[in-house]
Every structure is written in structure tokens, then in C-alpha cells.
Design a protein around this motif. Structure first.
Motif, PDB file in Angstrom:
ATOM      1  N   ILE A 183       0.735  -1.175   0.040  1.00 15.57           N
ATOM      2  CA  ILE A 183       0.027   0.109  -0.007  1.00 15.57           C
ATOM      3  C   ILE A 183       0.788   1.051   0.023  1.00 15.57           C
ATOM      4  O   ILE A 183       0.609   2.053  -0.625  1.00 15.57           O
ATOM      5  CB  ILE A 183      -1.025   0.032   1.192  1.00 15.57           C
ATOM      6  N   LEU A 184       2.116   1.166   0.675  1.00 18.41           N
ATOM      7  CA  LEU A 184       2.893   2.498   0.804  1.00 18.41           C
ATOM      8  C   LEU A 184       3.546   2.622  -0.759  1.00 18.41           C
ATOM      9  O   LEU A 184       3.763   3.726  -1.013  1.00 18.41           O
ATOM     10  CB  LEU A 184       4.037   2.159   1.944  1.00 18.41           C
ATOM     11  N   GLN A 185       4.034   1.497  -1.390  1.00 15.78           N
ATOM     12  CA  GLN A 185       4.312   1.504  -2.521  1.00 15.78           C
ATOM     13  C   GLN A 185       3.548   2.170  -3.591  1.00 15.78           C
ATOM     14  O   GLN A 185       3.808   3.158  -4.531  1.00 15.78           O
ATOM     15  CB  GLN A 185       4.698   0.207  -3.099  1.00 15.78           C
ATOM     16  N   ASP A 186       2.156   1.847  -3.603  1.00 14.64           N
ATOM     17  CA  ASP A 186       1.047   2.135  -4.193  1.00 14.64           C
ATOM     18  C   ASP A 186       0.801   3.791  -4.107  1.00 14.64           C
ATOM     19  O   ASP A 186       0.809   4.531  -5.129  1.00 14.64           O
ATOM     20  CB  ASP A 186      -0.214   1.588  -4.146  1.00 14.64           C
ATOM     21  N   ILE A 187       0.800   4.164  -2.694  1.00 11.62           N
ATOM     22  CA  ILE A 187       0.561   5.699  -2.483  1.00 11.62           C
ATOM     23  C   ILE A 187       1.778   6.686  -3.075  1.00 11.62           C
ATOM     24  O   ILE A 187       1.709   7.376  -3.748  1.00 11.62           O
ATOM     25  CB  ILE A 187       0.481   5.710  -1.339  1.00 11.62           C
ATOM     26  N   ALA A 188       2.849   6.184  -2.957  1.00 10.42           N
ATOM     27  CA  ALA A 188       4.114   6.765  -3.553  1.00 10.42           C
ATOM     28  C   ALA A 188       4.252   6.778  -5.140  1.00 10.42           C
ATOM     29  O   ALA A 188       4.341   7.721  -5.747  1.00 10.42           O
ATOM     30  CB  ALA A 188       5.418   5.723  -3.179  1.00 10.42           C
ATOM     31  N   GLU A 189       3.726   5.835  -5.715  1.00 14.86           N
ATOM     32  CA  GLU A 189       3.516   5.631  -7.214  1.00 14.86           C
ATOM     33  C   GLU A 189       2.528   6.623  -7.770  1.00 14.86           C
ATOM     34  O   GLU A 189       2.874   7.352  -8.775  1.00 14.86           O
ATOM     35  CB  GLU A 189       3.489   4.229  -7.747  1.00 14.86           C
ATOM     36  N   ILE A 190       1.727   6.702  -7.192  1.00 15.98           N
ATOM     37  CA  ILE A 190       0.350   7.499  -7.488  1.00 15.98           C
ATOM     38  C   ILE A 190       0.786   8.813  -7.342  1.00 15.98           C
ATOM     39  O   ILE A 190       0.580   9.784  -8.128  1.00 15.98           O
ATOM     40  CB  ILE A 190      -0.967   7.171  -6.681  1.00 15.98           C
ATOM     41  N   GLY A 191       1.547   9.316  -6.192  1.00 17.29           N
ATOM     42  CA  GLY A 191       1.744  10.462  -5.796  1.00 17.29           C
ATOM     43  C   GLY A 191       3.227  11.058  -6.352  1.00 17.29           C
ATOM     44  O   GLY A 191       3.897  12.224  -5.960  1.00 17.29           O
ATOM     45  N   ASN A 192       3.488  10.192  -7.451  1.00 19.66           N
ATOM     46  CA  ASN A 192       4.818  10.778  -8.150  1.00 19.66           C
ATOM     47  C   ASN A 192       6.174  10.784  -7.391  1.00 19.66           C
ATOM     48  O   ASN A 192       6.989  11.777  -7.660  1.00 19.66           O
ATOM     49  CB  ASN A 192       4.378  12.145  -8.896  1.00 19.66           C
ATOM     50  N   GLY A 193       6.046  10.015  -6.285  1.00 20.06           N
ATOM     51  CA  GLY A 193       7.394   9.828  -5.504  1.00 20.06           C
ATOM     52  C   GLY A 193       7.835   8.448  -5.681  1.00 20.06           C
ATOM     53  O   GLY A 193       7.749   7.652  -6.650  1.00 20.06           O
ATOM     54  N   ILE A 194       8.450   8.070  -4.612  1.00 22.46           N
ATOM     55  CA  ILE A 194       8.978   6.806  -4.696  1.00 22.46           C
ATOM     56  C   ILE A 194       8.933   6.117  -2.995  1.00 22.46           C
ATOM     57  O   ILE A 194       8.479   6.795  -1.968  1.00 22.46           O
ATOM     58  CB  ILE A 194      10.520   6.517  -4.766  1.00 22.46           C
ATOM     59  N   TYR A 195       8.921   4.771  -2.984  1.00 19.92           N
ATOM     60  CA  TYR A 195       8.966   4.211  -1.520  1.00 19.92           C
ATOM     61  C   TYR A 195      10.216   4.060  -1.229  1.00 19.92           C
ATOM     62  O   TYR A 195      11.216   3.660  -1.994  1.00 19.92           O
ATOM     63  CB  TYR A 195       7.925   2.797  -1.616  1.00 19.92           C
ATOM     64  N   ILE A 196      10.596   4.072   0.232  1.00 20.52           N
ATOM     65  CA  ILE A 196      11.877   4.060   0.954  1.00 20.52           C
ATOM     66  C   ILE A 196      11.661   2.990   2.089  1.00 20.52           C
ATOM     67  O   ILE A 196      10.802   3.221   2.924  1.00 20.52           O
ATOM     68  CB  ILE A 196      12.560   5.372   1.260  1.00 20.52           C
ATOM     69  N   ASP A 197      12.539   2.050   2.084  1.00 22.00           N
ATOM     70  CA  ASP A 197      12.785   0.969   3.205  1.00 22.00           C
ATOM     71  C   ASP A 197      13.407   1.974   4.464  1.00 22.00           C
ATOM     72  O   ASP A 197      14.353   2.587   4.279  1.00 22.00           O
ATOM     73  CB  ASP A 197      13.640   0.067   2.976  1.00 22.00           C
ATOM     74  N   GLY A 198      12.516   1.986   5.514  1.00 19.13           N
ATOM     75  CA  GLY A 198      12.991   2.916   6.598  1.00 19.13           C
ATOM     76  C   GLY A 198      13.709   2.105   7.745  1.00 19.13           C
ATOM     77  O   GLY A 198      14.070   2.864   8.985  1.00 19.13           O
ATOM     78  N   ASN A 199      13.990   0.702   7.523  1.00 15.85           N
ATOM     79  CA  ASN A 199      14.454  -0.021   8.709  1.00 15.85           C
ATOM     80  C   ASN A 199      16.306   0.341   9.000  1.00 15.85           C
ATOM     81  O   ASN A 199      16.710   0.289  10.142  1.00 15.85           O
ATOM     82  CB  ASN A 199      14.535  -1.434   8.502  1.00 15.85           C
ATOM     83  N   LYS A 200      16.772   1.044   8.274  1.00 11.12           N
ATOM     84  CA  LYS A 200      17.970   1.567   8.171  1.00 11.12           C
ATOM     85  C   LYS A 200      18.126   3.146   8.139  1.00 11.12           C
ATOM     86  O   LYS A 200      17.588   3.678   6.928  1.00 11.12           O
ATOM     87  CB  LYS A 200      18.953   0.974   7.296  1.00 11.12           C
ATOM     88  N   THR A 201      18.367   3.711   9.218  1.00  9.58           N
ATOM     89  CA  THR A 201      17.944   5.243   9.291  1.00  9.58           C
ATOM     90  C   THR A 201      18.440   5.961   8.241  1.00  9.58           C
ATOM     91  O   THR A 201      17.828   6.846   7.610  1.00  9.58           O
ATOM     92  CB  THR A 201      18.317   5.710  10.755  1.00  9.58           C
ATOM     93  N   GLU A 202      19.729   5.527   7.941  1.00 10.02           N
ATOM     94  CA  GLU A 202      20.608   6.587   6.919  1.00 10.02           C
ATOM     95  C   GLU A 202      20.016   6.311   5.848  1.00 10.02           C
ATOM     96  O   GLU A 202      20.345   7.253   4.847  1.00 10.02           O
ATOM     97  CB  GLU A 202      22.187   6.136   7.154  1.00 10.02           C
ATOM     98  N   VAL A 203      19.315   5.320   5.189  1.00  8.77           N
ATOM     99  CA  VAL A 203      18.884   5.061   3.830  1.00  8.77           C
ATOM    100  C   VAL A 203      17.820   6.124   3.539  1.00  8.77           C
ATOM    101  O   VAL A 203      17.944   6.992   2.633  1.00  8.77           O
ATOM    102  CB  VAL A 203      18.380   3.733   3.685  1.00  8.77           C
ATOM    103  N   PRO A 204      16.756   6.300   4.139  1.00  9.99           N
ATOM    104  CA  PRO A 204      15.682   7.349   3.954  1.00  9.99           C
ATOM    105  C   PRO A 204      16.123   8.716   4.075  1.00  9.99           C
ATOM    106  O   PRO A 204      15.677   9.563   3.598  1.00  9.99           O
ATOM    107  CB  PRO A 204      14.549   7.038   4.872  1.00  9.99           C
ATOM    108  N   VAL A 205      16.983   9.121   4.953  1.00  7.48           N
ATOM    109  CA  VAL A 205      17.592  10.094   5.452  1.00  7.48           C
ATOM    110  C   VAL A 205      18.451  10.772   4.382  1.00  7.48           C
ATOM    111  O   VAL A 205      18.134  11.929   3.829  1.00  7.48           O
ATOM    112  CB  VAL A 205      18.553  10.300   6.767  1.00  7.48           C
ATOM    113  N   GLU A 206      19.283   9.951   3.816  1.00  4.60           N
ATOM    114  CA  GLU A 206      20.018  10.449   2.649  1.00  4.60           C
ATOM    115  C   GLU A 206      19.146  10.586   1.244  1.00  4.60           C
ATOM    116  O   GLU A 206      19.335  11.456   0.594  1.00  4.60           O
ATOM    117  CB  GLU A 206      21.291   9.284   2.237  1.00  4.60           C
ATOM    118  N   ALA A 207      18.279   9.617   1.142  1.00  3.41           N
ATOM    119  CA  ALA A 207      17.415   9.725  -0.004  1.00  3.41           C
ATOM    120  C   ALA A 207      16.610  10.935   0.042  1.00  3.41           C
ATOM    121  O   ALA A 207      16.429  11.555  -1.052  1.00  3.41           O
ATOM    122  CB  ALA A 207      16.468   8.578  -0.086  1.00  3.41           C
ATOM    123  N   ILE A 208      15.921  11.306   0.944  1.00  2.36           N
ATOM    124  CA  ILE A 208      15.052  12.341   1.148  1.00  2.36           C
ATOM    125  C   ILE A 208      15.779  13.753   1.175  1.00  2.36           C
ATOM    126  O   ILE A 208      15.553  14.691   0.433  1.00  2.36           O
ATOM    127  CB  ILE A 208      14.189  12.507   2.361  1.00  2.36           C
TER     128      ILE A 208
END
Length: 347
Positions: free
Chosen positions: A261-286
Motif C-alpha cells: 500500500i505504501l508503494q502504491d501511494i508513492a507511485e500514484i503521488g509521483n514519489g518513491i517508496y523507501i525502506d526505513g529500517n536503516k535510518t541513513e537510507v531514507p535520510v540520505e534519499a530524502i
């Protein structure tokens, strides 16, 4: 508006409890030593003017004086003017899921604390961008209106917890609709919404609402926290574990991250889904996405002409120290003459 020039001097406050402990130890030692030489009745006759109250009052005055002197070293400053300044940046709103399932500890320390760490670190990497924070579970609530005050964002974020939302569930729809009211600058061309959740308990029309907000020019990014394997939802009392949430059949509830569901929302919203279990991954991506975005100019108000205010705590501190010097630890003569309890007549 106040700001602190030298916060490092706050560490001097650690001296105060040390002084109190030393005073109590000395007081105990004196009483113990006195008992070796005479009884309390004899000591009262030998030193009738000794006042324990005055001794304690002197300590209070000394500690108050010391505290205000430390405050003067910190040097609080007050802004005297509110001026309008122009900045360049983007608008980014965080929608934080605070439902009970976010308390699951399948990632350390738990999903909610991991989410708060991610948001805080992203905010720390922003420049003059404006941020806002929404919390949601069964309902959505504004935690922080959109602002350039990143310190306030981090402060409000630390207090976010499931008890702040009256009903449980995961109302992503309400969070999406509330986010639409946050972007109050019509000239802002870059608007971002970052949803942080485990994706559980979504609603049927979520995709349509995500499409609506995307049509208004808001790019929607989602960050998933938790594991597909999942974990139980702990129930704690005063920080101590007392059990786990159970369903109607008495079975322990296992909450799992719903990535789709999170992937679908991101795709519809012209964004991307990011796995947040490793803090540095979403932080660097955003941070990279925001850094590469085109910045729009906007106006904001901030305090200026900060003036030193150290003289006020300095004066109060010196006053207490002077009172401490001239306050003797003997009973006051005119107070001794007042027999409030008619003790002399009883004797």
C-alpha cells in the motif's frame, strides 16, 4: 523571543545538588558530634540563639544567588524586533503514523522511535526549507504548522506518541487530506509529503485521495518501518512490560509491515517508496531529493536585534548573595519576644 548565547554554562547547575549533599552531610556530622558532648536539652541552654531555620535559609539564598549567576553566564538574549526576510526553499510535510502498531519492537528501539529518528535527521539536513508535521492513527492532527523553525520541529516531534490521538487505526486518508491544508504558499512550486508508517489498516479510497493531492502538485514519498515477519504490540505500564495486545480470541496480535500500500501511494503521488529500517537510507534519499529540487522564494518573519539580558539575573544573584552574607544563623531577637504559642505561661 529568547535565545541562549552560551548554553554550555548550564552544566554548572550540577554543582547545586553537590552543595546540598555536602550541607546535609555536614549538618548530620555536627548533630552527631554534639550528641557526644551533651544532651539536646543542655545544648539548647548553652546555645539558645542557634537557629536551624536561619541556617537553611542562608543555604537557600546562597543557592538562589548561585543559580542566577549561572543564568547570567548563559546570557539569555531577547529579540526586540520582528522583521520580514526572504528565503529560498521547499515545503515538506511529514505525516507520522502513531498508531499502536508502531510500538512493535521488530526494529530497535521500536517502529515509532525509528520513525522519529528518521524525521529528526532529515530536518537537521534541511536548509531554509519549511517543515510541518502531522500525526495520525484513527484520526489525523496537526502537530506542527508549516514553519522555518526546525528546532521547534524537533522539539514537538519528541513528544509524539499514540496517546495524543483519541482513536486508533491508521487513517492515512485523513493525513492526506490534512496535508493539503498545510501548503499555504500558492507560489511554492515544490511541495513534498513524506508519509512514515508500517502501512497497516489502510482504507479503500486511499489511492484516490493520493491521486487528488498529486494532482495539486504535491509529490508523495512513503517510508516503511517494520518487518514483513512482524512482531507483537507491547503493553507497558510506567515503562515496564506487562503483556502484549491480544485479539478477541485471546491470541497475541502480530503486526506486520504492509509494503504494497505504501508503494502504491508513492507511485500514484509521483514519489518513491523507501525502506526505513536503516535510518541513513531514507535520510540520505530524502535529503538528496530536497537538495536537488528547485527552490522557491518566500517571505517569513523572524526576530532580530537580540539584546543581552545577563544583567538582570546577575543583579538578582548578587542580591541573594548579599542577603546570605548579612543573614546570621542566630535567632532574631524580636521574634524571640513573640510568644505565639504561650509557651512561657505553660512553663
Amino acid at each position: 523571543m529568547y535565545k541562549i548565547e552560551e548554553p554550555i554554562y548550564f552544566t554548572f547547575f550540577t554543582v547545586i545538588p553537590i552543595i546540598i549533599v555536602v550541607y546535609l552531610l555536614v549538618f548530620w556530622w555536627k548533630k552527631r558530634t554534639q550528641k557526644k558532648f551533651a544532651s539536646p536539652e543542655l545544648l539548647a541552654k548553652l546555645a539558645p540563639n542557634t537557629s536551624t531555620f536561619k541556617s537553611v535559609l542562608k543555604l537557600v539564598f546562597f543557592l538562589l544567588g548561585l543559580s542566577f549567576l549561572i543564568l547570567s553566564l548563559v546570557n539569555p538574549k531577547m529579540g526586540t524586533k520582528l522583521k520580514t526576510v526572504k528565503r529560498e526553499g521547499v515545503d515538506i510535510v511529514f505525516a507520522l503514523d502513531v498508531s499502536r502498531s508502531m510500538l512493535a519492537e521488530d526494529i530497535a528501539p521500536n517502529r515509532l522511535e525509528k520513525s522519529k529518528q528518521i524525521i529528526s535527521k532529515i530536518i537537521d539536513k534541511l536548509g531554509s526549507d519549511r517543515v510541518g508535521i502531522i500525526i495520525y492513527a484513527g484520526n489525523a492532527y496537526p502537530l506542527l504548522p508549516i514553519t522555518t523553525d526546525h528546532a521547534a520541529g524537533n522539539m514537538f516531534l519528541q513528544n509524539a506518541n499514540p496517546d495524543m490521538v483519541s482513536s486508533q487505526g491508521t487513517a492515512i486518508n485523513e493525513a492526506l487530506n490534512l496535508a493539503r491544508t498545510y501548503y499555504n504558499n500558492d507560489e511554492q512550486t515544490n511541495r513534498f509529503l513524506v508519509i512514515i508508517s508500517d502501512g497497516e489498516d489502510h482504507q479503500e479510497d486511499t489511492k484516490q485521495i493520493a491521486q487528488n493531492i498529486a494532482n495539486e502538485g504535491v509529490k508523495v514519498y512513503t517510508i516503511g518501518v517494520g518487518t514483513e515477519k512482524g512482531g507483537p504490540i507491547p503493553i507497558k505500564l510506567n515503562g515496564s512490560l506487562i503483556g502484549y495486545k491480544k485479539d478477541r480470541n485471546g491470541e497475541t496480535v502480530i503486526t506486520q509491515r504492509k509494503t504494497s500500500i505504501l508503494q502504491d501511494i508513492a507511485e500514484i503521488g509521483n514519489g518513491i517508496y523507501i525502506d526505513g529500517n536503516k535510518t541513513e537510507v531514507p535520510v540520505e534519499a530524502i535529503a538528496k531529493i530536497i537538495g536537488n529540487a528547485q527552490k522557491s522564494e518566500f517571505e517569513t518573519k523572524q526576530f532580530s536585534d537580540y539584546q543581552d539580558q545577563f544583567q538582570w539575573p546577575l543583579a538578582i544573584g548578587l542580591l541573594f548573595l548579599v542577603l546570605d552574607i548579612f543573614l546570621f544563623d542566630r535567632k532574631t531577637k524580636w521574634l524571640k519576644k513573640i510568644d505565639l504559642f504561650n509557651e512561657e505561661a505553660n512553663n
